[in-house]
Scaffold this active site. Structure first.
Site, PDB file in Angstrom:
ATOM      1  N   GLY A  75      31.649  52.396 -13.341  1.00 24.31           N
ATOM      2  CA  GLY A  75      30.219  52.596 -13.221  1.00 24.31           C
ATOM      3  C   GLY A  75      29.843  54.023 -13.592  1.00 24.31           C
ATOM      4  O   GLY A  75      30.702  54.862 -13.897  1.00 24.31           O
ATOM      5  N   GLN A  77      28.873  56.419 -11.770  1.00 24.72           N
ATOM      6  CA  GLN A  77      29.480  57.384 -10.847  1.00 24.72           C
ATOM      7  C   GLN A  77      30.930  57.015 -10.513  1.00 24.72           C
ATOM      8  O   GLN A  77      31.399  57.212  -9.394  1.00 24.72           O
ATOM      9  CB  GLN A  77      28.640  57.500  -9.581  1.00 24.72           C
ATOM     10  CG  GLN A  77      27.385  58.322  -9.756  1.00 24.72           C
ATOM     11  CD  GLN A  77      27.683  59.756 -10.172  1.00 24.72           C
ATOM     12  OE1 GLN A  77      28.687  60.340  -9.773  1.00 24.72           O
ATOM     13  NE2 GLN A  77      26.810  60.333 -10.984  1.00 24.72           N
ATOM     14  N   SER A  78      31.645  56.503 -11.496  1.00 24.08           N
ATOM     15  CA  SER A  78      33.035  56.092 -11.296  1.00 24.08           C
ATOM     16  C   SER A  78      33.950  57.275 -10.986  1.00 24.08           C
ATOM     17  O   SER A  78      33.963  58.273 -11.714  1.00 24.08           O
ATOM     18  CB  SER A  78      33.533  55.381 -12.555  1.00 24.08           C
ATOM     19  OG  SER A  78      34.935  55.250 -12.551  1.00 24.08           O
ATOM     20  N   ASN A  79      34.727  57.148  -9.916  1.00 24.56           N
ATOM     21  CA  ASN A  79      35.790  58.117  -9.630  1.00 24.56           C
ATOM     22  C   ASN A  79      36.950  57.945 -10.598  1.00 24.56           C
ATOM     23  O   ASN A  79      37.608  58.907 -10.984  1.00 24.56           O
ATOM     24  CB  ASN A  79      36.300  57.935  -8.201  1.00 24.56           C
ATOM     25  CG  ASN A  79      35.221  58.139  -7.170  1.00 24.56           C
ATOM     26  OD1 ASN A  79      34.606  59.189  -7.116  1.00 24.56           O
ATOM     27  ND2 ASN A  79      34.992  57.135  -6.348  1.00 24.56           N
ATOM     28  N   THR A  81      36.944  57.022 -13.793  1.00 18.98           N
ATOM     29  CA  THR A  81      36.772  57.626 -15.111  1.00 18.98           C
ATOM     30  C   THR A  81      36.889  59.144 -15.042  1.00 18.98           C
ATOM     31  O   THR A  81      37.441  59.774 -15.952  1.00 18.98           O
ATOM     32  CB  THR A  81      35.427  57.197 -15.726  1.00 18.98           C
ATOM     33  OG1 THR A  81      34.368  57.425 -14.788  1.00 18.98           O
ATOM     34  CG2 THR A  81      35.447  55.722 -16.097  1.00 18.98           C
TER      35      THR A  81
END
EC number: 3.5.99.7
Length: 338
Positions: A75, A77-79, A81
């Site tokens: 997403g 706010q992906s951790n 990525t």
């Protein structure tokens, strides 16, 4: 069980610390001893987190195969990525990140702060996509890999949460082995382990790792996907595959997978009032920050279980803090008054 046959490229500082949550335990009545294992402090690579532990088992394949570009998805706010971008920078590789619109949250700066901001600073090619939340292989991610190939690159695919990668569960088998070593030093064993679950491989690895000493069903997953049947299926499938990889010596059954579905709502990425209360309570009792997407929900689940007497008196409960604090910046409106 044989985890050591799988090569590992160190990206973390070493065993993550376990700290007692004395004030939170006392605030909740003092009948249950709460501890936290700080995966959020596990690495110097852009704040680290649980995906960094998983990536240690994927990197040997990257280096051996001559791949030049890490391609991952999550997403906005992906951790995941953000951690992939940091590892790519650390290894001198290119990075392409697909950031889908998984969260129905409107904020003017949502796609400019927090995890996605860090990924851009780290040099990743960040591509926004309008697709909504789901679990599994995504067309946008497959397209990104094809784009890299057409440009003459060699992409290494890292699925959401590392979960669809065959080695995605190994890191948290190692987590369980690490906990056992720490328990030997402490002179006691934890009765329960609480962990957030969405794409499944973190809990799956723990289930396999703790199955080695009979505690598979003491791993309490707190669903944050709001799609619990998909998450449960992923955990079970990944755990079964991981058990074979490490030669566990027994099958993983449905009874081994415990997933509490009460705390994931209203939907993925959106906190409920219990989530926000848990974030504030943990911060103000322990100085430990959690986020609205993942750890706030698992913290809510643990707190609620303690309050409801669901852990027997005298239990020692280990909370796995998986990271994710950078995402707090994207939800600043919710905390404008603290």
């Amino acid at each position: 069980m044989n985890l050591n046959k799988h090569p590992r490229h160190p990206l973390t500082f070493g065993p993550t610390p376990i700290q007692p949550l004395k004030r939170l335990s006392a605030h909740l009545g003092g009948k249950v001893e709460l501890y936290a294992k700080r995966e959020d402090c596990n690495s110097g690579l852009a704040f680290g987190g649980n995906k960094t532990r998983k990536l240690e088992y994927l990197v040997p394949e990257v280096l051996a195969g001559g791949y030049d570009t890490l391609v991952s998805i999550g997403g906005i706010q992906s951790n995941q990525t953000r951690q992939v971008a940091a590892v790519a920078a650390h290894l001198g590789l290119k990075c392409v990140l697909v950031q889908e619109n998984w969260v129905n949250y409107a904020d003017a700066v949502y796609d400019r702060v927090g995890n996605i901001e860090l990924s851009r600073i780290l040099g990743a090619d960040v591509r926004l996509d309008a697709a909504g939340f789901d679990i599994g292989i995504r067309p946008s991610w497959e397209q990104a890999m094809e784009d890299v190939r057409r440009a003459g690159g060699k992409p290494f695919p890292i699925p959401a949460g590392c979960s669809e990668h065959p080695l995605g569960g190994l890191g948290f088998v190692g987590f369980a082995e690490e906990v056992r070593q720490q328990e030997a030093e402490f002179g006691f064993r934890f009765d329960y382990i609480v962990v957030c679950s969405v794409t499944g491989s973190t809990q799956a690895g723990m289930v396999v790792g703790f199955a080695a000493d009979g505690r598979a069903d003491r791993v309490i997953g707190i669903d944050a996907s709001a799609k619990p049947e998909q998450t449960r299926e992923q955990i079970l499938r990944i755990a079964r595959d991981t058990a074979k990889l490490v030669e566990l010596g027994r099958d993983i059954t449905e009874d081994d997978v415990v997933l509490d579905t009460r705390y994931g709502g209203p939907e993925y990425g959106l906190p409920n009032e219990g989530t926000l209360e848990a974030i504030r309570l943990c911060a103000r009792q322990e100085g430990m920050l959690t986020d609205p997407v993942y750890e706030g929900k698992s913290m809510h689940g643990m707190i609620d279980r303690v309050r409801g007497g669901e852990f027997p008196e005298g239990s020692r409960v280990l909370y796995a803090h998986l990271g994710g604090v950078p995402a707090l910046n994207a939800y600043s409106f919710l905390f404008r008054n603290g």
